[in-house]
Scaffold this motif. Structure first.
Motif, mmCIF file in Angstrom:
data_model
loop_
_atom_site.group_PDB
_atom_site.id
_atom_site.type_symbol
_atom_site.label_atom_id
_atom_site.label_comp_id
_atom_site.label_asym_id
_atom_site.label_seq_id
_atom_site.Cartn_x
_atom_site.Cartn_y
_atom_site.Cartn_z
ATOM 1 N N ASP A 107 -9.226 -2.536 7.620
ATOM 2 C CA ASP A 107 -8.919 -3.693 7.875
ATOM 3 C C ASP A 107 -8.918 -5.278 7.086
ATOM 4 O O ASP A 107 -8.419 -5.815 5.870
ATOM 5 N N ALA A 108 -10.410 -5.196 7.470
ATOM 6 C CA ALA A 108 -11.473 -5.772 6.750
ATOM 7 C C ALA A 108 -11.330 -5.952 5.171
ATOM 8 O O ALA A 108 -10.982 -7.321 4.311
ATOM 9 N N THR A 109 -11.556 -4.536 3.878
ATOM 10 C CA THR A 109 -11.300 -4.659 3.612
ATOM 11 C C THR A 109 -10.172 -4.698 2.330
ATOM 12 O O THR A 109 -9.451 -5.627 1.868
ATOM 13 N N ALA A 110 -8.394 -4.409 3.822
ATOM 14 C CA ALA A 110 -7.121 -5.066 2.788
ATOM 15 C C ALA A 110 -7.159 -6.531 3.136
ATOM 16 O O ALA A 110 -6.582 -7.354 1.859
ATOM 17 N N ARG B 113 -1.803 -6.709 -1.945
ATOM 18 C CA ARG B 113 -1.508 -5.997 -0.468
ATOM 19 C C ARG B 113 -1.280 -5.139 -0.337
ATOM 20 O O ARG B 113 -0.648 -3.357 -1.053
ATOM 21 N N PRO B 114 -3.029 -4.698 -0.509
ATOM 22 C CA PRO B 114 -2.881 -2.710 -0.492
ATOM 23 C C PRO B 114 -2.753 -2.117 0.763
ATOM 24 O O PRO B 114 -2.694 -2.381 1.876
ATOM 25 N N ASN B 115 -2.611 -0.614 0.065
ATOM 26 C CA ASN B 115 -1.317 -0.358 1.988
ATOM 27 C C ASN B 115 -3.271 0.793 2.479
ATOM 28 O O ASN B 115 -4.183 0.111 1.956
ATOM 29 N N ARG B 116 -3.300 0.995 3.493
ATOM 30 C CA ARG B 116 -4.383 1.777 4.296
ATOM 31 C C ARG B 116 -5.405 2.936 2.696
ATOM 32 O O ARG B 116 -6.142 2.679 2.890
ATOM 33 N N GLU B 117 -4.154 4.012 2.318
ATOM 34 C CA GLU B 117 -4.953 4.623 1.201
ATOM 35 C C GLU B 117 -5.856 3.676 0.102
ATOM 36 O O GLU B 117 -6.124 4.587 -0.168
ATOM 37 N N ASP B 118 -4.539 2.395 -0.594
ATOM 38 C CA ASP B 118 -5.516 2.512 -1.308
ATOM 39 C C ASP B 118 -6.634 1.315 -0.347
ATOM 40 O O ASP B 118 -7.743 1.310 -1.426
ATOM 41 N N SER B 119 -7.354 0.414 0.399
ATOM 42 C CA SER B 119 -7.811 0.184 0.881
ATOM 43 C C SER B 119 -9.947 1.569 1.930
ATOM 44 O O SER B 119 -10.371 1.357 1.096
ATOM 45 N N ILE B 120 -8.712 3.054 1.676
ATOM 46 C CA ILE B 120 -9.924 3.896 1.807
ATOM 47 C C ILE B 120 -10.234 4.007 0.622
ATOM 48 O O ILE B 120 -11.257 5.151 0.372
ATOM 49 N N SER B 121 -9.539 4.303 -0.602
ATOM 50 C CA SER B 121 -9.669 4.463 -1.850
ATOM 51 C C SER B 121 -10.891 4.024 -2.427
ATOM 52 O O SER B 121 -12.281 4.126 -3.088
ATOM 53 N N TRP C 51 -17.275 -7.345 -4.188
ATOM 54 C CA TRP C 51 -16.486 -6.631 -5.072
ATOM 55 C C TRP C 51 -14.611 -6.911 -5.691
ATOM 56 O O TRP C 51 -14.976 -7.186 -7.061
ATOM 57 N N VAL C 52 -14.479 -7.751 -4.830
ATOM 58 C CA VAL C 52 -12.470 -7.064 -4.817
ATOM 59 C C VAL C 52 -12.540 -7.757 -5.648
ATOM 60 O O VAL C 52 -11.260 -7.720 -5.996
ATOM 61 N N GLY C 53 -13.267 -9.065 -6.059
ATOM 62 C CA GLY C 53 -12.304 -9.834 -7.123
ATOM 63 C C GLY C 53 -12.736 -9.964 -8.877
ATOM 64 O O GLY C 53 -12.980 -10.835 -8.955
ATOM 65 N N HIS C 54 -13.286 -8.820 -8.673
ATOM 66 C CA HIS C 54 -14.388 -8.637 -9.969
ATOM 67 C C HIS C 54 -15.105 -10.045 -10.427
ATOM 68 O O HIS C 54 -14.905 -9.925 -11.700
ATOM 69 N N PRO C 55 -15.913 -9.897 -9.436
ATOM 70 C CA PRO C 55 -16.791 -10.892 -9.844
ATOM 71 C C PRO C 55 -17.577 -10.869 -11.381
ATOM 72 O O PRO C 55 -18.408 -9.356 -11.707
ATOM 73 N N ALA C 56 -18.414 -11.924 -11.978
ATOM 74 C CA ALA C 56 -19.414 -11.808 -13.175
ATOM 75 C C ALA C 56 -20.631 -11.990 -12.356
ATOM 76 O O ALA C 56 -21.428 -10.907 -13.101
ATOM 77 N N LEU C 57 -20.707 -12.299 -11.237
ATOM 78 C CA LEU C 57 -21.885 -12.326 -10.123
ATOM 79 C C LEU C 57 -21.638 -12.112 -8.426
ATOM 80 O O LEU C 57 -20.655 -12.828 -8.363
#
Length: 150
Positions: free
Chosen positions: A36-39, A48-56, A88-94
């Motif tokens: 849930d924190a990941t989603a 809006r990831p589903n549970r499988e996307d978060s687990i992946s 890393w979720v937002g794919h930052p440069a730093l």
């Protein structure tokens, strides 16, 4: 900062920097489930990831077995890695990380450092990392020492 004129581009700069978990700044609820924190982090970026996307996604970080665990039940090392993964979720440069030594053994801190180095090279992302142990600082590609040499 990062090639952008400030303060006009402050929002762009903020989007280019990811923060791992910093106590008192962006803590997670102990009762919250890891998936849930990941989603929720993905939702901050309009996805809006589903549970499988978060687990992946968690699997990339070796945390997929913890998807149903409560944040408060994670070991300190797992929490540090989760914080980095969420940054890393937002794919930052730093990505800014601090306190990888707190409540970790030296071996665990080295393992986290190795993860950061590997991830940095694989994904072309920079890490700004604060450490006290000189052995950990020596593992970095570049180190800036803020204290006196002893």
């Amino acid at each position: 900062i990062m090639g952008r004129r400030m303060p006009k581009a402050a929002a762009d700069v903020r989007r280019s920097i990811g923060l791992a978990l910093f106590e008192g700044l962006n803590d997670l609820s102990d009762a919250e489930r890891v998936a849930d924190a990941t989603a929720a982090e993905f939702e901050l970026y309009g996805r809006r990831p589903n549970r499988e996307d978060s687990i992946s996604y968690l699997q990339e970080w070796g945390l997929n077995d913890l998807a149903s665990s409560r944040v408060g039940d994670l070991s300190r090392k797992q929490l540090v890695v989760l914080g980095i993964a969420l940054a890393w979720v937002g794919h930052p440069a730093l990505i800014v990380v601090d306190d990888i030594e707190s409540q970790l053994t030296k071996k665990q801190s080295v393992e986290v450092m190795q993860l950061l180095l590997s991830f940095s090279r694989e994904r072309n992302v920079a890490f700004a990392l604060g450490v006290l142990e000189r052995d950990l600082a020596r593992m970095a590609d570049n180190a800036l020492y803020l204290g006196e040499e002893h």
